[in-house]
Design a protein around this motif. Structure first.
Motif, PDB file in Angstrom:
ATOM      1  N   HIS A 163      -0.902  26.002 -31.352  1.00  0.00           N
ATOM      2  CA  HIS A 163      -0.025  26.725 -32.276  1.00  0.00           C
ATOM      3  C   HIS A 163      -0.785  27.052 -33.559  1.00  0.00           C
ATOM      4  CE1 HIS A 163       3.437  27.932 -34.592  1.00  0.00           C
ATOM      5  NE2 HIS A 163       4.139  27.921 -33.462  1.00  0.00           N
ATOM      6  N   PRO A 164      -0.667  28.270 -34.059  1.00  0.00           N
ATOM      7  CA  PRO A 164      -1.397  28.646 -35.278  1.00  0.00           C
ATOM      8  C   PRO A 164      -0.972  27.858 -36.530  1.00  0.00           C
ATOM      9  CG  PRO A 164       0.051  30.441 -34.553  1.00  0.00           C
ATOM     10  CD  PRO A 164       0.068  29.392 -33.485  1.00  0.00           C
ATOM     11  N   PRO A 195      -2.653   6.695 -39.893  1.00  0.00           N
ATOM     12  CA  PRO A 195      -3.125   7.563 -38.809  1.00  0.00           C
ATOM     13  C   PRO A 195      -4.640   7.501 -38.595  1.00  0.00           C
ATOM     14  CG  PRO A 195      -2.587   8.864 -40.743  1.00  0.00           C
ATOM     15  CD  PRO A 195      -2.128   7.450 -41.023  1.00  0.00           C
ATOM     16  N   HIS A 196      -5.370   6.991 -39.574  1.00  0.00           N
ATOM     17  CA  HIS A 196      -6.825   6.893 -39.442  1.00  0.00           C
ATOM     18  C   HIS A 196      -7.251   5.612 -38.733  1.00  0.00           C
ATOM     19  CE1 HIS A 196      -7.032  10.366 -42.030  1.00  0.00           C
ATOM     20  NE2 HIS A 196      -6.180   9.761 -42.825  1.00  0.00           N
ATOM     21  N   LYS A 197      -6.329   4.672 -38.593  1.00  0.00           N
ATOM     22  CA  LYS A 197      -6.636   3.406 -37.934  1.00  0.00           C
ATOM     23  C   LYS A 197      -5.947   3.268 -36.583  1.00  0.00           C
ATOM     24  CE  LYS A 197      -7.477   0.984 -42.254  1.00  0.00           C
ATOM     25  NZ  LYS A 197      -7.022  -0.066 -43.166  1.00  0.00           N
ATOM     26  N   GLU A 198      -5.090   4.207 -36.257  1.00  0.00           N
ATOM     27  CA  GLU A 198      -4.340   4.172 -34.998  1.00  0.00           C
ATOM     28  C   GLU A 198      -5.200   4.791 -33.892  1.00  0.00           C
ATOM     29  OE1 GLU A 198      -1.143   2.959 -32.907  1.00  0.00           O
ATOM     30  OE2 GLU A 198      -1.174   2.817 -35.093  1.00  0.00           O
ATOM     31  N   ASN A 199      -5.256   4.121 -32.763  1.00  0.00           N
ATOM     32  CA  ASN A 199      -6.044   4.630 -31.633  1.00  0.00           C
ATOM     33  C   ASN A 199      -5.231   5.613 -30.802  1.00  0.00           C
ATOM     34  OD1 ASN A 199      -8.284   3.006 -32.218  1.00  0.00           O
ATOM     35  ND2 ASN A 199      -7.381   1.278 -31.122  1.00  0.00           N
ATOM     36  N   ASP A 200      -5.899   6.600 -30.272  1.00  0.00           N
ATOM     37  CA  ASP A 200      -5.312   7.529 -29.294  1.00  0.00           C
ATOM     38  C   ASP A 200      -4.045   8.221 -29.771  1.00  0.00           C
ATOM     39  OD1 ASP A 200      -7.342   6.847 -27.441  1.00  0.00           O
ATOM     40  OD2 ASP A 200      -6.206   5.076 -26.835  1.00  0.00           O
ATOM     41  N   LEU A 201      -4.127   8.919 -30.879  1.00  0.00           N
ATOM     42  CA  LEU A 201      -2.981   9.696 -31.346  1.00  0.00           C
ATOM     43  C   LEU A 201      -2.731  10.837 -30.364  1.00  0.00           C
ATOM     44  CD1 LEU A 201      -3.628   9.966 -35.188  1.00  0.00           C
ATOM     45  CD2 LEU A 201      -2.030   8.458 -33.999  1.00  0.00           C
ATOM     46  N   GLU A 202      -1.458  11.102 -30.095  1.00  0.00           N
ATOM     47  CA  GLU A 202      -1.095  12.199 -29.201  1.00  0.00           C
ATOM     48  C   GLU A 202      -0.438  13.303 -30.016  1.00  0.00           C
ATOM     49  OE1 GLU A 202       0.637  11.486 -25.349  1.00  0.00           O
ATOM     50  OE2 GLU A 202       0.220   9.346 -25.578  1.00  0.00           O
ATOM     51  N   TRP A 203      -0.925  14.515 -29.792  1.00  0.00           N
ATOM     52  CA  TRP A 203      -0.452  15.674 -30.537  1.00  0.00           C
ATOM     53  C   TRP A 203       0.207  16.671 -29.595  1.00  0.00           C
ATOM     54  CZ3 TRP A 203      -1.122  15.820 -35.829  1.00  0.00           C
ATOM     55  CH2 TRP A 203      -2.025  14.903 -36.375  1.00  0.00           C
ATOM     56  N   LEU A 204       1.204  17.372 -30.116  1.00  0.00           N
ATOM     57  CA  LEU A 204       1.847  18.493 -29.435  1.00  0.00           C
ATOM     58  C   LEU A 204       1.406  19.774 -30.138  1.00  0.00           C
ATOM     59  CD1 LEU A 204       5.484  17.057 -29.335  1.00  0.00           C
ATOM     60  CD2 LEU A 204       3.816  17.038 -27.483  1.00  0.00           C
ATOM     61  N   ASP A 205       1.762  20.888 -29.566  1.00  0.00           N
ATOM     62  CA  ASP A 205       1.483  22.198 -30.182  1.00  0.00           C
ATOM     63  C   ASP A 205      -0.018  22.410 -30.366  1.00  0.00           C
ATOM     64  OD1 ASP A 205       4.344  22.555 -30.567  1.00  0.00           O
ATOM     65  OD2 ASP A 205       4.149  21.210 -32.288  1.00  0.00           O
ATOM     66  N   GLU A 206      -0.791  22.020 -29.372  1.00  0.00           N
ATOM     67  CA  GLU A 206      -2.248  22.054 -29.469  1.00  0.00           C
ATOM     68  C   GLU A 206      -2.812  23.422 -29.884  1.00  0.00           C
ATOM     69  OE1 GLU A 206      -4.653  19.707 -29.161  1.00  0.00           O
ATOM     70  OE2 GLU A 206      -3.224  18.087 -28.826  1.00  0.00           O
ATOM     71  N   LYS A 239      11.762  19.249 -41.697  1.00  0.00           N
ATOM     72  CA  LYS A 239      10.781  20.326 -41.504  1.00  0.00           C
ATOM     73  C   LYS A 239       9.348  19.803 -41.565  1.00  0.00           C
ATOM     74  CE  LYS A 239      13.700  24.039 -43.223  1.00  0.00           C
ATOM     75  NZ  LYS A 239      13.878  25.070 -44.253  1.00  0.00           N
ATOM     76  N   ALA A 240       9.148  18.655 -42.232  1.00  0.00           N
ATOM     77  CA  ALA A 240       7.811  18.065 -42.355  1.00  0.00           C
ATOM     78  C   ALA A 240       7.389  17.296 -41.103  1.00  0.00           C
ATOM     79  CB  ALA A 240       7.756  17.146 -43.579  1.00  0.00           C
ATOM     80  N   THR A 241       8.255  17.262 -40.077  1.00  0.00           N
ATOM     81  CA  THR A 241       7.919  16.539 -38.846  1.00  0.00           C
ATOM     82  C   THR A 241       7.281  17.439 -37.793  1.00  0.00           C
ATOM     83  OG1 THR A 241      10.078  16.877 -37.775  1.00  0.00           O
ATOM     84  CG2 THR A 241       9.843  14.930 -39.196  1.00  0.00           C
ATOM     85  N   ILE A 242       7.069  18.700 -38.111  1.00  0.00           N
ATOM     86  CA  ILE A 242       6.500  19.634 -37.140  1.00  0.00           C
ATOM     87  C   ILE A 242       5.368  20.433 -37.786  1.00  0.00           C
ATOM     88  CG2 ILE A 242       8.223  21.420 -37.645  1.00  0.00           C
ATOM     89  CD1 ILE A 242       8.159  22.062 -34.593  1.00  0.00           C
ATOM     90  N   PHE A 243       4.367  20.743 -36.987  1.00  0.00           N
ATOM     91  CA  PHE A 243       3.192  21.500 -37.463  1.00  0.00           C
ATOM     92  C   PHE A 243       2.608  20.858 -38.722  1.00  0.00           C
ATOM     93  CE2 PHE A 243       6.107  25.004 -35.821  1.00  0.00           C
ATOM     94  CZ  PHE A 243       5.597  24.981 -34.547  1.00  0.00           C
ATOM     95  N   HIS A 244       2.463  19.559 -38.722  1.00  0.00           N
ATOM     96  CA  HIS A 244       2.114  18.807 -39.926  1.00  0.00           C
ATOM     97  C   HIS A 244       0.738  18.147 -39.862  1.00  0.00           C
ATOM     98  CE1 HIS A 244       4.346  15.269 -37.822  1.00  0.00           C
ATOM     99  NE2 HIS A 244       3.289  15.667 -37.167  1.00  0.00           N
TER     100      HIS A 244
END
Length: 119
Positions: A57-58, A44-55, A18-23
């Motif tokens: 979603h509330p 995650p603060h040093k990784e370039n170009d993170l891609e997100w889903l659910d742009e 459950k921690a892998t979504i909307f996180h």
């Protein structure tokens, strides 16, 4: 039953899933994240170009793995033991049924995603 199953209950692994979504908040509060498909660990603060889903979603966005593109990332701010090999194996077995880079013993490697267009 293997040691991993005794160490981490099915319910604990289910909660981790459950921690892998909307996180987004957990990911941004984390200093290390782990992909439970390919095993990639990163800050995650040093990784370039993170891609997100659910742009829009509330509940917040969901991060895709910068290495393999699968959306099964958990950050250390979630409270789960994401750097413990036993936990990582228990999660990948539960979520992917033995079909993952981790289960196959493959090294972490960059996957080139193939775009698919649907009419």
């Amino acid at each position: 039953i293997c040691d991993m199953e005794r160490t981490y209950s099915a319910e604990f692994v289910k909660q981790a899933h459950k921690a892998t979504i909307f996180h987004e908040k957990d990911i941004l509060a984390s200093s290390v994240c782990t992909c439970f498909y390919c095993g990639y660990q990163f800050d995650p603060h040093k990784e370039n170009d993170l891609e997100w889903l659910d742009e829009t979603h509330p509940k917040g966005r969901t991060l895709m793995c910068p290495m393999c593109g699968i959306d099964c990332i958990v950050g250390d701010a979630s409270g789960f033991p994401i750097t413990d090999d036993g936990f990582i194996h228990a999660c990948t077995e539960a979520w992917f049924g033995g079909y993952s880079r981790i289960s196959d013993g493959l090294p972490v490697g960059k996957e080139e995603l193939i775009p698919i267009e649907v009419d």
